[in-house]
Design an enzyme around this catalytic site. Structure first.
Site, mmCIF file in Angstrom:
data_model
loop_
_atom_site.group_PDB
_atom_site.id
_atom_site.type_symbol
_atom_site.label_atom_id
_atom_site.label_comp_id
_atom_site.label_asym_id
_atom_site.label_seq_id
_atom_site.Cartn_x
_atom_site.Cartn_y
_atom_site.Cartn_z
ATOM 1 N N ARG A 79 0.858 -1.181 0.000
ATOM 2 C CA ARG A 79 0.000 0.000 0.000
ATOM 3 C C ARG A 79 0.898 1.236 0.000
ATOM 4 O O ARG A 79 1.678 1.437 0.931
ATOM 5 C CB ARG A 79 -0.907 -0.024 1.241
ATOM 6 C CG ARG A 79 -1.741 1.225 1.430
ATOM 7 C CD ARG A 79 -2.727 1.095 2.592
ATOM 8 N NE ARG A 79 -3.403 2.369 2.808
ATOM 9 C CZ ARG A 79 -3.132 3.202 3.816
ATOM 10 N NH1 ARG A 79 -2.218 2.901 4.730
ATOM 11 N NH2 ARG A 79 -3.768 4.345 3.925
ATOM 12 N N HIS A 122 -2.556 10.932 1.223
ATOM 13 C CA HIS A 122 -1.944 10.695 2.543
ATOM 14 C C HIS A 122 -1.301 12.025 2.968
ATOM 15 O O HIS A 122 -0.087 12.128 3.087
ATOM 16 C CB HIS A 122 -0.943 9.544 2.463
ATOM 17 C CG HIS A 122 -0.591 8.945 3.799
ATOM 18 N ND1 HIS A 122 -0.704 7.592 4.069
ATOM 19 C CD2 HIS A 122 -0.111 9.506 4.935
ATOM 20 C CE1 HIS A 122 -0.312 7.362 5.317
ATOM 21 N NE2 HIS A 122 0.064 8.505 5.859
ATOM 22 N N GLU A 167 -6.636 8.495 6.926
ATOM 23 C CA GLU A 167 -6.784 9.176 8.215
ATOM 24 C C GLU A 167 -7.243 10.633 8.091
ATOM 25 O O GLU A 167 -6.520 11.570 8.450
ATOM 26 C CB GLU A 167 -5.469 9.113 9.008
ATOM 27 C CG GLU A 167 -4.982 7.692 9.274
ATOM 28 C CD GLU A 167 -3.845 7.619 10.298
ATOM 29 O OE1 GLU A 167 -3.339 8.671 10.703
ATOM 30 O OE2 GLU A 167 -3.478 6.503 10.671
ATOM 31 N N ASN A 296 -6.784 1.828 10.441
ATOM 32 C CA ASN A 296 -5.462 2.034 11.034
ATOM 33 C C ASN A 296 -5.643 2.062 12.536
ATOM 34 O O ASN A 296 -6.448 2.846 13.046
ATOM 35 C CB ASN A 296 -4.835 3.365 10.595
ATOM 36 C CG ASN A 296 -4.466 3.381 9.127
ATOM 37 O OD1 ASN A 296 -4.658 2.393 8.424
ATOM 38 N ND2 ASN A 296 -3.954 4.511 8.679
ATOM 39 N N TYR A 298 -3.546 2.176 16.261
ATOM 40 C CA TYR A 298 -2.281 2.301 16.990
ATOM 41 C C TYR A 298 -2.468 2.137 18.490
ATOM 42 O O TYR A 298 -1.665 1.493 19.151
ATOM 43 C CB TYR A 298 -1.594 3.627 16.645
ATOM 44 C CG TYR A 298 -1.044 3.585 15.229
ATOM 45 C CD1 TYR A 298 0.173 2.979 14.972
ATOM 46 C CD2 TYR A 298 -1.776 4.076 14.152
ATOM 47 C CE1 TYR A 298 0.662 2.881 13.673
ATOM 48 C CE2 TYR A 298 -1.303 3.974 12.852
ATOM 49 C CZ TYR A 298 -0.081 3.379 12.622
ATOM 50 O OH TYR A 298 0.392 3.260 11.339
ATOM 51 N N GLU A 381 -3.056 -0.148 8.385
ATOM 52 C CA GLU A 381 -1.823 0.224 9.105
ATOM 53 C C GLU A 381 -1.910 -0.259 10.538
ATOM 54 O O GLU A 381 -2.965 -0.164 11.170
ATOM 55 C CB GLU A 381 -1.606 1.744 9.158
ATOM 56 C CG GLU A 381 -1.160 2.374 7.885
ATOM 57 C CD GLU A 381 -0.968 3.885 8.035
ATOM 58 O OE1 GLU A 381 -0.662 4.360 9.151
ATOM 59 O OE2 GLU A 381 -1.156 4.571 7.020
#
Ligand code: NCW
Length: 476
Positions: A79, A122, A167, A296, A298, A381
């Site tokens: 990606r 991005h 995002e 994504n 985290y 991600e």
């Protein structure tokens, strides 16, 4: 691989992710003009030690080597993002030389047996469009759809996976409210308008791609969280968790999947004019069906409304990046709610390691959004920065990062066992790279990059991940 591996579904897509400004370098080669990140990086104090993406990992010139590296690591998918400012330097006029770079990259990937996965945005808006108001200007959404069509015309015959935005929360709220990302504005009203225009841009681009290509797999990638009240019995903490969930997750998920903004969020931000940005028909465009959701993940948030004794996570991030400015909060709907540490181990970013949050998040998405919509989820991600210490050969024995990946993949496996339709996992990141306001100080790579020589050396986590991808299974 251990004796009790956790098997993943057949065809599970294993790969890694990067982003254009973070790896390419060659910032003004082949007709590329400034994006907002080129401009922002020149602002004194905006990026640690004045770092910028002028050279980065020199991927623009070394992409063949990087594709060979991916192949050697058993990556099935890659990606990457395309730089709008390379492909359309003034935001509106196609630049054949810039577009040709991505065409060559895609050819190289396909020849190596690696599925290309293209992200259109991005975070690197052409500066020329920021000069006209950026994402706070509704017009940018229409320009984005035109850019999507230009990229599809060049690459649509070879690329099946298309992500519109990466995002959008970061673009809108770190960029236009906290001011710690480009374009560095601290304007809560503009941030909410930007969030809506990003969603509109997504919807217009997805409509355009769908019209051009019935076979495309279309999605958007959101950075999502699990927001828990620090004290579940405290009314303030519970209200804070609701507000942060609203402004982080539901502000994007609800328009995309339900065709409406959450009523409680609209009430929270009533003074900031989100509804003024919304025009008739927008939510129909935004909520057109997708083929997948990119997630994504985290870390989660522990939310409190107690008076400040601990820094908010965004203040802690800014301090860790060596920023001198005190950032504004990105949480314009927070009303005093803050995300605070809860004592879990942290990565180099100061982000708490919370793999069980990923399993809970995936189950929640399945129950409320992707399940009812009947679409799969891909982890687009997940990864961690750690203060790597290379040996003389440049090898990093990154056992903490390896354990981070293992724990999160076990959580993904758990969610699949729970019945969530997760189809792939793209590790962040293939390479150490330019970590936005942290410059080159935070390293997320599976592969170490020596920025002096541009030498690439796979870390222990890369060798482990390569074995996972080959076995389609994760050690228990
Ligand atoms: S900063 C960030 N990241 C990292 C970046 O390298 C990548 O380009 C992004 O897609 C790693 O993955 C994403 N995400 C921002 C996370 C939110 C930070 C929230 C701070 C305020 C509470």
């Amino acid at each position: 691989m251990s004796s009790n591996p956790l098997p993943f579904p057949q065809g599970f897509l294993w790969g890694a992710a990067t982003a254009a400004y973070q790896i390419e370098g060659s910032a003004h080669a082949g007709g590329r003009k400034d994006s907002i990140w080129d401009t922002f990086a020149r602002v004194p104090g905006a990026v640690a030690d004045g770092h910028n993406g002028d050279v980065a990992c020199d991927h623009y010139r070394r992409y063949k080597q990087d594709v060979a590296l991916m192949k050697s690591l058993n990556m099935k998918a890659y990606r990457f993002s395309t730089s709008w400012a390379r492909c359309m330097p003034d935001g509106v006029t196609p630049n054949p030389e810039g577009i040709a770079f991505y065409s060559s990259l895609v050819d190289e990937l396909l020849a190596a047996g690696i599925t290309p996965w293209l992200t259109l945005y991005h975070w690197d808006l052409p500066q020329a469009l920021e000069d006209k108001g950026g994402w706070a200007n509704r017009d940018t959404a229409y320009r984005f759809a035109e850019y999507a069509a230009v990229m599809h015309e060049a690459l649509g015959d070879r690329v099946r996976f298309w992500t519109t935005l990466n995002e959008p929360w970061c673009s809108a709220f770190l960029g236009y409210a906290a001011g710690i990302h480009a374009p560095g504005r601290q304007e809560p009203r503009s941030a909410l308008a930007a969030a809506h225009h990003l969603l509109l841009g997504h919807g217009l681009a997805a409509r355009e791609l769908r019209r051009l290509d019935a076979d495309a797999a279309l999605g958007i990638t959101l950075n999502l969280t699990v927001a828990d009240p620090r004290d579940p019995d405290n009314d303030g903490d519970r209200d804070g968790a609701r507000r942060i969930d609203g402004q982080f997750n539901r502000i994007f998920l609800d328009p995309l999947f339900k065709g409406e903004y959450p009523a409680d969020l609209l009430a929270d931000v009533a003074h900031l004019g989100l509804d003024e940005a919304v025009q008739a028909g927008d939510l129909d465009i935004i909520s057109a069906p997708l083929d997948l959701l990119g997630v994504n993940y985290y870390h989660g948030e522990s939310v409190t409304k107690d008076p400040a004794d601990l820094p908010t996570s965004v203040e802690a991030d800014a301090a860790a990046a060596g920023e001198s400015r005190r950032p504004a909060s990105p949480f314009v709907a927070a009303d005093g709610a803050r995300s605070v540490p809860r004592g879990l181990p942290v990565t180099g970013m100061g982000w708490e390691v919370q793999p069980e949050g990923l399993r809970r998040l995936l189950n929640r998405l399945h129950a409320e959004y992707t399940g009812p919509a009947g679409i799969p989820v891909y982890i687009t991600e997940n990864g961690a920065a750690y203060p790597d210490v290379p040996d003389e050969a440049g090898f990093v024995d990154d056992q903490e990062r390896l354990a981070f990946f293992a724990a999160h993949l076990q959580a993904v496996h758990g969610a699949i066992t729970d019945g969530v339709d997760v189809r792939g996992y793209l590790a962040w990141s293939l390479l150490d790279n330019f970590e936005w306001s942290f410059g080159y100080h935070q390293r997320f790579g599976l592969v170490r990059v020596d920025y002096g020589t541009q030498e690439r050396v796979p870390k222990a986590s890369a060798l482990w991940y390569s074995a996972v991808a080959a076995a389609n299974a994760v050690p228990d």
